[in-house]
Structures are given as C-alpha cells and as structure tokens.
Design a protein around this motif. Sequence first.
Motif, mmCIF file in Angstrom:
data_model
loop_
_atom_site.group_PDB
_atom_site.id
_atom_site.type_symbol
_atom_site.label_atom_id
_atom_site.label_comp_id
_atom_site.label_asym_id
_atom_site.label_seq_id
_atom_site.Cartn_x
_atom_site.Cartn_y
_atom_site.Cartn_z
ATOM 1 N N ARG A 132 -20.335 -20.107 13.696
ATOM 2 C CA ARG A 132 -21.306 -20.035 14.790
ATOM 3 C C ARG A 132 -21.534 -21.413 15.418
ATOM 4 N NH1 ARG A 132 -23.419 -16.351 11.060
ATOM 5 N NH2 ARG A 132 -23.577 -14.206 11.866
ATOM 6 N N ASP A 133 -21.740 -22.420 14.559
ATOM 7 C CA ASP A 133 -21.905 -23.785 15.071
ATOM 8 C C ASP A 133 -20.635 -24.268 15.752
ATOM 9 O OD1 ASP A 133 -24.544 -24.180 14.311
ATOM 10 O OD2 ASP A 133 -23.996 -24.817 12.293
ATOM 11 N N PHE A 134 -19.489 -23.878 15.183
ATOM 12 C CA PHE A 134 -18.206 -24.270 15.758
ATOM 13 C C PHE A 134 -18.054 -23.743 17.174
ATOM 14 C CE2 PHE A 134 -13.714 -23.288 16.599
ATOM 15 C CZ PHE A 134 -13.141 -24.550 16.442
ATOM 16 N N GLU A 135 -18.356 -22.469 17.376
ATOM 17 C CA GLU A 135 -18.149 -21.861 18.688
ATOM 18 C C GLU A 135 -19.136 -22.370 19.735
ATOM 19 O OE1 GLU A 135 -18.022 -17.582 17.914
ATOM 20 O OE2 GLU A 135 -15.848 -17.682 18.274
ATOM 21 N N LYS A 136 -20.269 -22.900 19.285
ATOM 22 C CA LYS A 136 -21.228 -23.472 20.233
ATOM 23 C C LYS A 136 -20.676 -24.734 20.888
ATOM 24 C CE LYS A 136 -25.438 -21.886 17.867
ATOM 25 N NZ LYS A 136 -26.644 -22.338 17.105
ATOM 26 N N LEU A 137 -19.814 -25.454 20.176
ATOM 27 C CA LEU A 137 -19.360 -26.767 20.631
ATOM 28 C C LEU A 137 -17.878 -26.814 20.986
ATOM 29 C CD1 LEU A 137 -21.215 -28.891 17.929
ATOM 30 C CD2 LEU A 137 -21.900 -28.584 20.305
ATOM 31 N N SER A 138 -17.127 -25.760 20.676
ATOM 32 C CA SER A 138 -15.679 -25.777 20.880
ATOM 33 C C SER A 138 -15.260 -24.752 21.925
ATOM 34 C CB SER A 138 -14.959 -25.502 19.558
ATOM 35 O OG SER A 138 -13.557 -25.455 19.751
ATOM 36 N N THR A 139 -14.127 -25.015 22.565
ATOM 37 C CA THR A 139 -13.537 -24.060 23.509
ATOM 38 C C THR A 139 -12.574 -23.118 22.789
ATOM 39 O OG1 THR A 139 -11.794 -25.654 24.026
ATOM 40 C CG2 THR A 139 -13.739 -25.653 25.450
ATOM 41 N N ILE A 140 -12.316 -23.370 21.503
ATOM 42 C CA ILE A 140 -11.457 -22.512 20.696
ATOM 43 C C ILE A 140 -12.331 -21.483 19.963
ATOM 44 C CG2 ILE A 140 -9.795 -22.429 18.797
ATOM 45 C CD1 ILE A 140 -9.004 -25.269 19.451
ATOM 46 N N SER A 141 -11.957 -20.242 19.989
ATOM 47 C CA SER A 141 -12.757 -19.206 19.325
ATOM 48 C C SER A 141 -12.442 -19.162 17.827
ATOM 49 C CB SER A 141 -12.465 -17.835 19.935
ATOM 50 O OG SER A 141 -11.176 -17.379 19.548
ATOM 51 N N ARG A 142 -13.370 -18.615 17.064
ATOM 52 C CA ARG A 142 -13.141 -18.489 15.621
ATOM 53 C C ARG A 142 -12.003 -17.519 15.329
ATOM 54 N NH1 ARG A 142 -17.758 -15.160 16.338
ATOM 55 N NH2 ARG A 142 -17.595 -13.074 15.393
ATOM 56 N N HIS A 143 -11.769 -16.572 16.246
ATOM 57 C CA HIS A 143 -10.682 -15.620 16.052
ATOM 58 C C HIS A 143 -9.325 -16.327 16.150
ATOM 59 C CE1 HIS A 143 -13.640 -12.460 16.243
ATOM 60 N NE2 HIS A 143 -14.048 -12.891 17.434
ATOM 61 N N THR A 144 -9.224 -17.282 17.068
ATOM 62 C CA THR A 144 -7.987 -18.061 17.179
ATOM 63 C C THR A 144 -7.754 -18.873 15.917
ATOM 64 O OG1 THR A 144 -8.201 -18.227 19.583
ATOM 65 C CG2 THR A 144 -6.812 -19.874 18.493
ATOM 66 N N VAL A 145 -8.836 -19.471 15.408
ATOM 67 C CA VAL A 145 -8.734 -20.259 14.174
ATOM 68 C C VAL A 145 -8.247 -19.376 13.031
ATOM 69 C CG1 VAL A 145 -10.013 -21.599 12.467
ATOM 70 C CG2 VAL A 145 -10.542 -21.863 14.901
ATOM 71 N N ALA A 146 -8.859 -18.193 12.886
ATOM 72 C CA ALA A 146 -8.499 -17.283 11.797
ATOM 73 C C ALA A 146 -7.069 -16.773 11.942
ATOM 74 C CB ALA A 146 -9.475 -16.109 11.745
ATOM 75 N N ASN A 147 -6.637 -16.518 13.175
ATOM 76 C CA ASN A 147 -5.285 -16.012 13.407
ATOM 77 C C ASN A 147 -4.223 -17.029 13.013
ATOM 78 O OD1 ASN A 147 -6.135 -13.534 14.361
ATOM 79 N ND2 ASN A 147 -6.163 -14.174 16.510
ATOM 80 N N ARG A 148 -4.523 -18.311 13.250
ATOM 81 C CA ARG A 148 -3.524 -19.346 12.956
ATOM 82 C C ARG A 148 -3.359 -19.554 11.453
ATOM 83 N NH1 ARG A 148 -2.941 -18.111 17.169
ATOM 84 N NH2 ARG A 148 -2.880 -19.273 19.145
ATOM 85 N N PHE A 149 -4.428 -19.344 10.673
ATOM 86 C CA PHE A 149 -4.381 -19.668 9.248
ATOM 87 C C PHE A 149 -4.603 -18.473 8.321
ATOM 88 C CE2 PHE A 149 -5.305 -23.619 11.424
ATOM 89 C CZ PHE A 149 -4.519 -24.542 10.749
ATOM 90 N N GLY A 150 -4.794 -17.304 8.906
ATOM 91 C CA GLY A 150 -5.017 -16.123 8.074
ATOM 92 C C GLY A 150 -6.479 -15.806 7.876
ATOM 93 N N SER A 151 -7.317 -16.844 7.849
ATOM 94 C CA SER A 151 -8.762 -16.645 7.733
ATOM 95 C C SER A 151 -9.472 -17.944 8.133
ATOM 96 C CB SER A 151 -9.159 -16.258 6.299
ATOM 97 O OG SER A 151 -9.032 -17.377 5.426
#
Length: 261
Positions: free
Chosen positions: A29-48
């Motif tokens: 949640r804090d990540f998405e407030k400050l980043s243009t990358i979504s948490r879904h993109t992060v999870a897709n790249r690394f599995g979770s």
Amino acid sequence: MSIKIDKAAVIAELRRISQILGTKYLGYRDFEKLSTISRHTVANRFGSWNNALQEAGLFPAKPNRKTTLSDDELLIQIITLTERLQKIPSVSDMAAHGEYSDTPYKTRWVSFTLAREAAYKKYGMPIVGEPIQAKTPRTHQKQGERSNQSVANNLKPHLLRINDNDTRAFVEEAIDCFEAGLYRSCVVMSWSGAISILYDYVIKNKLNEFNLEAVRRSSKWKDAQTKDDLALMKESDFLDILATLSIIGKNVKEQLKNNCL
C-alpha cells in the motif's frame, strides 16, 4: 506500445521507495502511494510480493506496523536527540543515536540541516550545554577532544545562515570532521564549501565574463550554465580566471592554490 519493466528496474524501485520511507519493512500500500509501478507488476516479475522484497534485501511490512513516518515524528526525533546529546546533532549523530536514517529528512527537506532548522522553528530550540559523553567520563576525556567539541558546537548554529544547500552540506561535514579530529578531511570539505560559494557567485554575477575569459584561454571550453559545468574546469584554472576578473585578489589566489589544492 507498453514497455516491459524488467526485474532490475523493479528492485531499484523497491529500494528507492524504501529509502524514501526510511524503513526496510515495505508494504504494497505504501509502495503504490509513491511508485508508478503497481504491486501486481512486482508480483508478476518475481512470483509474489514477498519474493520481490527478498530479492531487494527488504522485508514485508509487519502487521499493524506504521511504515510511513509523519513530518512531526521526524522533527520531534531531532528535538529529542538535541536534548539527549545536549548539542545540535549532526547527520552522523542521527545515524549513531537516532531512531531513523537521514534519508527521509533529505527526501522531505532536501538536507538534514534544513530539517533540523524546521524542527527548531516549529518546536523551539532546546537549551543545550556541554555534550554528554556516553561511556566516557568527562575527567577521562582528552583536552583536544573537549576543545574540538566546543569549537564545533559554536560553529553549528551558523549553518542555519547558509542559504545554499550544497554549501551548507559541505560546511556541516567539515565541522563534523573537525569534531572527530579528522583534520585533513575537514580541510577538504571546507575547500569544497568555499569553491561552492565561488561557483555560486560566478553563476549569479559574472557568468558571461567568465565564459568569455575561459574561451579566450581555451577554444575547447563550452559555455558554462550551472555549477556542474564550472566544476569541469581544473580548480587551479578556475582560480586564475577569478583573479583575472578581479573576483579574488592575486594574493588570495596564491594562498588558495598553495594551501587548498
């Protein structure tokens, strides 16, 4: 056409947001407030999400843990540290004795010095006296160390009068080095502060004259527009041009060359 974000870019972004927040415990949640990358993109790249954090050397946010520090929390920490150490704290004091790193201060106030100024302006300057030496009785402290601390404590309030952020940072580091007895480093940082002041003066008052003289001396010189451009010139050549333009005197130029370069 969409641009695929690779793993290296995701890791770099996770670490950047972690530095902004001043914590290694990162929630999406804090990540998405400050980043243009979504948490879904992060999870897709690394599995979770958690796998991505592990690759970046970070940790999942603890349950009910508040990861985003408020301005008041950061400023109050400066006041608390001032009262505890009985002196105006430096960046190294914050790293050694504070609860947070200097990163969130730099992110929100440009520098730790400006954050400290904001803290004192909002909450008032605590009354400070002799520095408290943890685990070192004052009677066992060397005379030179006491003298260094006394001089440093007298100099630090003057930092608030320096308007340029780069110059203030150099001078603050020079004072810290002096206090620690690192005299050579103190001279180097003092010179960095001095040359920063000279760069500022040229940019604001003598830029056209400086560029003309620089081109006269070397046809390869490209007109400077910023301090970084001026820094491309050798410092000895820079001082020669300042003397030619009567920005500094010849005696001052020689003293600077002999003692600082």
